[in-house]
Design a protein around this motif. Structure first.
Motif, short mmCIF file in Angstrom:
data_model
loop_
_atom_site.label_atom_id
_atom_site.label_comp_id
_atom_site.label_asym_id
_atom_site.label_seq_id
_atom_site.Cartn_x
_atom_site.Cartn_y
_atom_site.Cartn_z
N MET A 93 -56.36 16.49 -17.50
CA MET A 93 -56.19 17.53 -18.50
C MET A 93 -54.72 17.92 -18.56
O MET A 93 -54.09 18.12 -17.54
CB MET A 93 -57.05 18.73 -18.14
N PRO A 94 -54.16 18.04 -19.75
CA PRO A 94 -52.77 18.49 -19.89
C PRO A 94 -52.60 19.88 -19.28
O PRO A 94 -53.52 20.69 -19.28
CB PRO A 94 -52.55 18.53 -21.40
N SER A 95 -51.39 20.13 -18.78
CA SER A 95 -51.13 21.43 -18.16
C SER A 95 -49.68 21.84 -18.34
O SER A 95 -48.81 21.01 -18.58
CB SER A 95 -51.48 21.39 -16.67
N ILE A 96 -49.47 23.16 -18.21
CA ILE A 96 -48.14 23.74 -18.31
C ILE A 96 -47.90 24.51 -17.03
O ILE A 96 -48.70 25.38 -16.66
CB ILE A 96 -48.04 24.72 -19.50
N LEU A 97 -46.81 24.21 -16.34
CA LEU A 97 -46.39 24.98 -15.18
C LEU A 97 -45.21 25.83 -15.63
O LEU A 97 -44.20 25.29 -16.08
CB LEU A 97 -45.96 24.06 -14.03
N ILE A 98 -45.37 27.14 -15.54
CA ILE A 98 -44.31 28.05 -15.97
C ILE A 98 -43.54 28.45 -14.71
O ILE A 98 -43.98 29.30 -13.94
CB ILE A 98 -44.87 29.28 -16.71
N LYS A 99 -42.41 27.81 -14.50
CA LYS A 99 -41.68 27.93 -13.24
C LYS A 99 -41.22 29.35 -12.93
O LYS A 99 -41.37 29.80 -11.81
CB LYS A 99 -40.51 26.96 -13.23
N ASN A 100 -40.67 30.07 -13.92
CA ASN A 100 -40.15 31.40 -13.60
C ASN A 100 -41.18 32.52 -13.80
O ASN A 100 -40.84 33.69 -13.86
CB ASN A 100 -38.84 31.69 -14.34
N LEU A 101 -42.44 32.14 -13.85
CA LEU A 101 -43.55 33.10 -13.76
C LEU A 101 -44.37 32.75 -12.53
O LEU A 101 -45.58 32.53 -12.60
CB LEU A 101 -44.41 33.09 -15.03
N ASP A 102 -43.67 32.64 -11.41
CA ASP A 102 -44.29 32.33 -10.12
C ASP A 102 -45.11 31.04 -10.16
O ASP A 102 -46.18 30.95 -9.57
CB ASP A 102 -45.14 33.49 -9.62
N ASN A 103 -44.59 30.05 -10.89
CA ASN A 103 -45.25 28.73 -11.00
C ASN A 103 -46.69 28.85 -11.50
O ASN A 103 -47.58 28.14 -11.02
CB ASN A 103 -45.19 27.98 -9.68
N LYS A 104 -46.89 29.71 -12.48
CA LYS A 104 -48.22 29.88 -13.07
C LYS A 104 -48.63 28.58 -13.77
O LYS A 104 -47.89 28.03 -14.57
CB LYS A 104 -48.19 31.04 -14.07
N GLN A 105 -49.80 28.10 -13.45
CA GLN A 105 -50.34 26.86 -14.02
C GLN A 105 -51.33 27.21 -15.14
O GLN A 105 -52.23 28.03 -14.94
CB GLN A 105 -51.06 26.06 -12.93
N VAL A 106 -51.17 26.59 -16.28
CA VAL A 106 -52.03 26.80 -17.44
C VAL A 106 -52.62 25.45 -17.84
O VAL A 106 -51.86 24.51 -18.10
CB VAL A 106 -51.25 27.41 -18.62
N ASN A 107 -53.93 25.35 -17.88
CA ASN A 107 -54.57 24.13 -18.36
C ASN A 107 -54.67 24.18 -19.88
O ASN A 107 -54.98 25.21 -20.45
CB ASN A 107 -55.96 23.96 -17.76
N VAL A 108 -54.39 23.05 -20.51
CA VAL A 108 -54.40 22.97 -21.96
C VAL A 108 -55.62 22.17 -22.38
O VAL A 108 -55.69 20.96 -22.18
CB VAL A 108 -53.11 22.31 -22.49
#
Length: 107
Positions: free
Chosen positions: A1-16
């Motif tokens: 599944m595609p995902s987004i790791l937001i590095k400067n938000l404490d490495n928050k992982q979002v599944n797309v």
């Protein structure tokens, strides 16, 4: 599944998920505040993100993104989250100009 790791938000992982039309929808579904001034219609650049890794895992630039690049308002390492479609794992960060004052960003 595609995902987004937001590095400067404490490495928050979002599944797309497949039903998400763009990265902004996936981020919002996770209840993460992300700036966007034009309603997510590609008419401004307030929802941009800096690509840290995985640039090839975004779909091609939208017409709006091409227009903003030509105007010099969107750099090569930036994408508009309201326009960007994620097709693999990407790592991004929120640029200083697009940060909310009420949120704590990590380094």
């Amino acid at each position: 599944m595609p995902s987004i790791l937001i590095k400067n938000l404490d490495n928050k992982q979002v599944n797309v998920a497949e039903q998400h039309e763009n990265a902004l929808q996936a981020i919002q579904e996770e209840m993460i505040d992300w700036m966007y001034a034009c309603g997510g219609n590609g008419r401004c650049t307030s929802c941009k993100a800096t690509i840290e890794d995985g640039a090839d895992n975004f779909a091609s630039l939208s017409e709006a993104e091409i227009r903003f690049r030509e105007m010099g308002r969107l750099q090569e390492n930036e994408r508009l989250m309201c326009q960007a479609k994620v097709k693999g794992h990407v790592e991004v960060s929120v640029p200083d100009a697009c940060k909310f004052p009420h949120m704590n960003y990590s380094s």
